[in-house]
Design a protein around this motif. Structure first.
Motif, PDB file in Angstrom:
ATOM      1  N   GLY A 101      46.285  29.314  25.680  1.00 12.14           N
ATOM      2  CA  GLY A 101      46.057  28.042  26.337  1.00 12.14           C
ATOM      3  C   GLY A 101      46.321  26.964  25.490  1.00 12.14           C
ATOM      4  O   GLY A 101      46.625  25.938  26.097  1.00 12.14           O
ATOM      5  N   ARG A 102      45.832  26.931  24.185  1.00  6.54           N
ATOM      6  CA  ARG A 102      45.930  25.789  23.255  1.00  6.54           C
ATOM      7  C   ARG A 102      47.348  25.603  23.340  1.00  6.54           C
ATOM      8  O   ARG A 102      47.827  24.329  23.291  1.00  6.54           O
ATOM      9  N   ILE A 103      48.311  26.451  23.040  1.00  4.63           N
ATOM     10  CA  ILE A 103      49.790  26.191  22.994  1.00  4.63           C
ATOM     11  C   ILE A 103      50.209  25.517  24.061  1.00  4.63           C
ATOM     12  O   ILE A 103      51.151  24.668  24.153  1.00  4.63           O
ATOM     13  N   THR A 104      49.907  26.090  25.183  1.00  2.00           N
ATOM     14  CA  THR A 104      50.434  25.755  26.544  1.00  2.00           C
ATOM     15  C   THR A 104      50.093  24.281  26.848  1.00  2.00           C
ATOM     16  O   THR A 104      50.598  23.224  27.107  1.00  2.00           O
ATOM     17  N   HIS A 105      48.604  23.943  26.357  1.00  2.00           N
ATOM     18  CA  HIS A 105      48.184  22.526  26.306  1.00  2.00           C
ATOM     19  C   HIS A 105      49.030  21.444  25.467  1.00  2.00           C
ATOM     20  O   HIS A 105      49.603  20.567  25.902  1.00  2.00           O
ATOM     21  N   GLU A 106      49.199  21.896  24.374  1.00  4.22           N
ATOM     22  CA  GLU A 106      49.792  21.093  23.307  1.00  4.22           C
ATOM     23  C   GLU A 106      51.398  20.834  23.900  1.00  4.22           C
ATOM     24  O   GLU A 106      51.675  19.775  23.776  1.00  4.22           O
ATOM     25  N   VAL A 107      51.949  21.766  24.628  1.00  3.06           N
ATOM     26  CA  VAL A 107      53.367  21.515  25.054  1.00  3.06           C
ATOM     27  C   VAL A 107      53.147  20.499  26.401  1.00  3.06           C
ATOM     28  O   VAL A 107      53.914  19.712  26.515  1.00  3.06           O
ATOM     29  N   ALA A 108      52.202  20.921  27.244  1.00  2.00           N
ATOM     30  CA  ALA A 108      52.176  20.179  28.536  1.00  2.00           C
ATOM     31  C   ALA A 108      51.630  18.795  28.606  1.00  2.00           C
ATOM     32  O   ALA A 108      52.031  18.147  29.536  1.00  2.00           O
ATOM     33  N   THR A 109      50.854  18.393  27.463  1.00  4.22           N
ATOM     34  CA  THR A 109      50.175  17.250  27.709  1.00  4.22           C
ATOM     35  C   THR A 109      51.106  16.049  26.663  1.00  4.22           C
ATOM     36  O   THR A 109      50.621  15.139  26.647  1.00  4.22           O
ATOM     37  N   LEU A 110      52.293  16.560  26.224  1.00  6.52           N
ATOM     38  CA  LEU A 110      53.248  15.413  25.582  1.00  6.52           C
ATOM     39  C   LEU A 110      53.845  14.400  26.578  1.00  6.52           C
ATOM     40  O   LEU A 110      53.855  14.663  27.609  1.00  6.52           O
ATOM     41  N   GLU A 111      53.329  13.148  26.199  1.00  9.10           N
ATOM     42  CA  GLU A 111      53.969  12.228  27.194  1.00  9.10           C
ATOM     43  C   GLU A 111      55.273  12.176  27.647  1.00  9.10           C
ATOM     44  O   GLU A 111      55.342  12.062  28.871  1.00  9.10           O
ATOM     45  N   SER A 112      56.299  12.571  26.797  1.00 11.46           N
ATOM     46  CA  SER A 112      57.551  12.640  27.313  1.00 11.46           C
ATOM     47  C   SER A 112      58.116  14.155  27.414  1.00 11.46           C
ATOM     48  O   SER A 112      57.413  15.228  27.223  1.00 11.46           O
ATOM     49  N   THR A 113      59.150  14.257  27.917  1.00 13.74           N
ATOM     50  CA  THR A 113      59.901  15.643  27.972  1.00 13.74           C
ATOM     51  C   THR A 113      60.896  15.693  27.211  1.00 13.74           C
ATOM     52  O   THR A 113      61.800  16.723  27.163  1.00 13.74           O
ATOM     53  N   GLU A 114      61.278  14.914  26.095  1.00 16.50           N
ATOM     54  CA  GLU A 114      62.313  14.830  25.143  1.00 16.50           C
ATOM     55  C   GLU A 114      62.271  16.263  24.437  1.00 16.50           C
ATOM     56  O   GLU A 114      63.408  16.619  24.120  1.00 16.50           O
ATOM     57  N   HIS A 115      61.291  16.720  23.912  1.00 16.19           N
ATOM     58  CA  HIS A 115      61.071  17.960  23.179  1.00 16.19           C
ATOM     59  C   HIS A 115      61.880  19.171  23.735  1.00 16.19           C
ATOM     60  O   HIS A 115      62.541  20.023  23.357  1.00 16.19           O
ATOM     61  N   MET A 116      61.814  18.915  25.228  1.00 18.73           N
ATOM     62  CA  MET A 116      62.240  20.306  25.869  1.00 18.73           C
ATOM     63  C   MET A 116      63.799  20.171  26.029  1.00 18.73           C
ATOM     64  O   MET A 116      64.329  21.216  26.578  1.00 18.73           O
ATOM     65  N   GLU A 117      64.566  19.239  25.465  1.00 19.04           N
ATOM     66  CA  GLU A 117      65.960  19.230  25.052  1.00 19.04           C
ATOM     67  C   GLU A 117      66.396  19.025  23.736  1.00 19.04           C
ATOM     68  O   GLU A 117      67.373  19.015  23.530  1.00 19.04           O
ATOM     69  N   ARG A 118      65.425  19.626  22.890  1.00 22.01           N
ATOM     70  CA  ARG A 118      65.771  19.643  21.541  1.00 22.01           C
ATOM     71  C   ARG A 118      65.880  21.019  21.081  1.00 22.01           C
ATOM     72  O   ARG A 118      64.973  21.914  21.310  1.00 22.01           O
ATOM     73  N   GLY A 119      67.179  21.418  20.320  1.00 21.92           N
ATOM     74  CA  GLY A 119      67.154  22.693  19.966  1.00 21.92           C
ATOM     75  C   GLY A 119      66.075  23.223  19.092  1.00 21.92           C
ATOM     76  O   GLY A 119      65.540  24.373  19.206  1.00 21.92           O
ATOM     77  N   ASP A 120      65.675  22.502  18.149  1.00 25.42           N
ATOM     78  CA  ASP A 120      64.495  22.829  16.924  1.00 25.42           C
ATOM     79  C   ASP A 120      63.146  23.444  17.771  1.00 25.42           C
ATOM     80  O   ASP A 120      62.576  24.152  17.570  1.00 25.42           O
ATOM     81  N   TYR A 121      62.830  22.556  18.853  1.00 27.73           N
ATOM     82  CA  TYR A 121      61.527  22.736  19.644  1.00 27.73           C
ATOM     83  C   TYR A 121      61.857  24.064  20.321  1.00 27.73           C
ATOM     84  O   TYR A 121      61.105  24.898  20.379  1.00 27.73           O
ATOM     85  N   LEU A 122      63.042  24.336  21.100  1.00 21.53           N
ATOM     86  CA  LEU A 122      63.193  25.519  21.868  1.00 21.53           C
ATOM     87  C   LEU A 122      63.382  26.721  20.779  1.00 21.53           C
ATOM     88  O   LEU A 122      62.708  27.876  21.355  1.00 21.53           O
TER      89      LEU A 122
END
Length: 601
Positions: A101-122
């Motif tokens: 749940g903490r991991i999900t929270h870290e991902v979902a509470t970021l202000e932008s969605t820029e990380h979701m289009e970064r290869g290193d994040y994926l």
């Protein structure tokens, strides 16, 4: 530096474990203590038994024998209890329940969605997707490593009491540990380096077995090509990981070879000393007992240390995510509330944005004013920047340069959650929410009114989705998602559901329709646009709301107050439908091409 971060991370898990499972945590530490004492107590008890028997001290011999029996029993019992308690702590209490749940929270509470289009994040999220168990298990393995190191230290001190030369085994024990740590580092780096290839082959497998894509794959005959690409990605990943494993094996072999050679030499020294009469029979028995178990003790320490280091392959992505999230939260965030109603509108001043990993700007120096209460259409070919503009207006990205002003206030200065609470949107890539009822799937558009039957009914009516509800077996209470035992909807029905969800909020300042009818037939498209144009005028009158429509069908945008024409990220024209036709520019060219195409149909 990383070691310190590991310790802080594990300490955090230990703190949560103490809060959520204090009894089990105490039992686990008690078990580890008993394991430590039992191993050392066995050697001391056997020494006492041997000395008592050799010198005729019956009481000492009996006490030693009983102590050895107790130590053996404790070792047997705690060996079974150790895994049971540890696994229960990890699997049932902390891993899936808290850390996932903490991991999900870290991902979902970021202000932008820029990380979701970064290869290193994926790549890192791919490793973290099912790793909450390994993350917590790594902490308990670290605890066991500390106890094993303490046990090893006590064993070597006891051996040193027989002969100081035996203390050299302590230094020798560090050799396989160091070699194993180096080997584990090689494996971790290889796994991270091949994460993209692993993600690619898994995505190709999912594509090949996906219901939606299966028809197109079979018609095109692309199965073999997909398998070829999957095999290439798989073999590239396996090849690099195999090479890393072979190098790791070599390092581990060298470490154990050095330890075995030293161990043999030290054991020979003890035997020689015993033959010279410089030690008691009990010392000899204790030394042989400890020497016999020393290799197992070192091997257990190495194995647990290896497990601790193995956790690095998932801890590193987690720490990276935390660092990324901390940096995102450290950025200056807006605190001002959005206006109750728009008076002037939204102004873009020299807005530019380039996606990470690309060279050409998705938007380049765009300047335009969207008047309050207006219906604004955004048109352009694929890749012209339409979706990027929508993302910037929703604060999913920040402009690289320029600014977006809401009634004269920079959008970055507005409180993000409050701005989004005054935004309604139906996106082209809309969400499908399984294990919800149809009513909940619509009500998610405004959580404060998710159970408001009247508002849900109005939203469904606005999206022309009444007939969908009529056909559902349980109406609004019908669960959705065939994979979860519910009813599946067609693409057009899912899109109407998304449109209804976007109509839940009754006082937005920004209303976005991003290709809202791409999956609908012409009659449904016409009916929906008539209703949403009425809704746009209603919102404009009450809150000065701006309705932004992104569409490739020019017949749907002709009635807009303002049309923005984008081409390769640049705003090439803007004006009304009639003004743009009269200008004979890009809009007139595209409009003419589409009109001719429909005429041919």
């Amino acid at each position: 530096m990383n070691s310190a971060r590991y310790v802080r991370f594990w300490w955090d898990i230990l703190r949560v474990t103490r809060e959520r499972a204090p009894v089990l945590m105490a039992v686990n530490f008690a078990v580890e203590t008993v394991v430590l004492l039992a191993g050392v107590g066995m050697a001391l008890a056997l020494r006492a038994a041997a000395d008592g028997a050799a010198y005729g001290d019956t009481a000492e011999a009996l006490i030693g024998a009983c102590g050895a029996a107790v130590a053996a029993t404790a070792t047997l019992v705690t060996a079974r209890l150790r895994d049971l308690v540890g696994n229960f702590l990890v699997v049932e209490k902390i891993g899936p329940a808290w850390l996932a749940g903490r991991i999900t929270h870290e991902v979902a509470t970021l202000e932008s969605t820029e990380h979701m289009e970064r290869g290193d994040y994926l790549d890192r999220i791919g490793l973290l997707r099912t790793s909450s168990w390994e993350l917590v298990a790594g902490m308990w393995t670290a605890v066991r490593t500390l106890f094993s190191a303490l046990q090893l230290t006590v064993v070597l001190l006891l051996l040193g009491s027989v002969s100081p030369w035996l203390l050299c085994l302590f230094a020798l024990a560090a050799v396989p540990l160091w070699c194993d740590a180096h080997a584990r580092g090689l494996l971790n780096r290889a796994q991270t380096a091949t994460a993209e290839q692993f993600r690619l082959q898994r995505r190709l497998f999912e594509l090949a077995t996906d219901v939606a894509a299966s028809k197109e794959i079979r018609v095109s005959g692309a199965t073999d090509r997909l398998l070829e690409h999957q095999n290439q990605a798989w073999h590239a990943m396996v090849g690099e990981r195999f090479r890393a494993r072979m190098h790791a094996f070599l390092w581990r072999f060298l470490g154990w070879a050095a330890f075995t050679a030293g161990f043999t030499a030290m054991l020979a020294l003890v035997v020689t000393q015993s033959a010279a009469g410089r030690s008691t029979p009990g010392d000899v028995v204790m030394t042989v007992t400890l020497a016999a178990s020393l290799q197992q003790t070192v091997q257990a320490a190495v194995s647990q240390f290896t497990g601790t280091m193995s956790a690095g392959v998932v801890i590193e992505p987690y720490l990276w995510l935390q660092t990324y999230a901390d940096a995102d939260r450290a950025r200056a965030r807006g605190t001002l509330p959005p206006p109750q109603a728009l008076g002037r509108g939204i102004e873009l001043r020299g807005v530019s944005h380039t996606y990470p990993g690309t060279l050409r700007p998705a938007l380049d120096n765009v300047s335009v004013t969207l008047p309050a209460g207006s219906v604004v259409a955004v048109v352009g070919e694929y890749g012209s920047g339409k979706s990027t503009l929508i993302k910037l207006l929703g604060k999913f990205y920040r402009p690289d340069s320029g600014s977006i002003l809401i009634d004269g206030t920079d959008l970055t200065a507005l409180h993000t959650e409050q701005w989004r609470a005054r935004t309604s949107a139906a996106y082209q890539d809309f969400g499908r929410y399984p294990q919800t009822t149809f009513a909940e799937a619509v009500g998610l558009g405004d959580l404060a009114h998710i159970a408001d039957a009247t508002r849900i009914a109005d939203a469904i009516r606005a999206a022309d989705a009444e007939r969908i509800v009529e056909r559902l077996p349980d109406g609004l209470d019908t669960p959705l998602g065939r994979a979860f035992g519910g009813v599946d909807l067609s693409e057009g029905q899912w899109q109407k559901t998304a449109l209804a969800r976007a109509s839940m909020r009754q006082a937005p300042l920004l209303f976005v329709l991003d290709e809202p009818t791409a999956s609908l037939d012409a009659p449904s498209e016409h009916a929906i646009f008539e209703r949403y144009m009425e809704r746009a005028r209603y919102l404009a009158h009450h809150t000065g709301a701006i309705t932004v429509i992104v569409s490739h069908r020019f017949s749907t945008v002709a009635g807009s107050d303002l049309i923005l024409v984008l081409d390769k990220g640049t705003l090439v024209e803007h004006g009304t439908h009639q003004e743009l036709l009269a200008a004979h520019g890009r809009y007139a060219e595209l409009y003419g091409m589409q009109t001719a195409a429909y005429a041919l149909d």
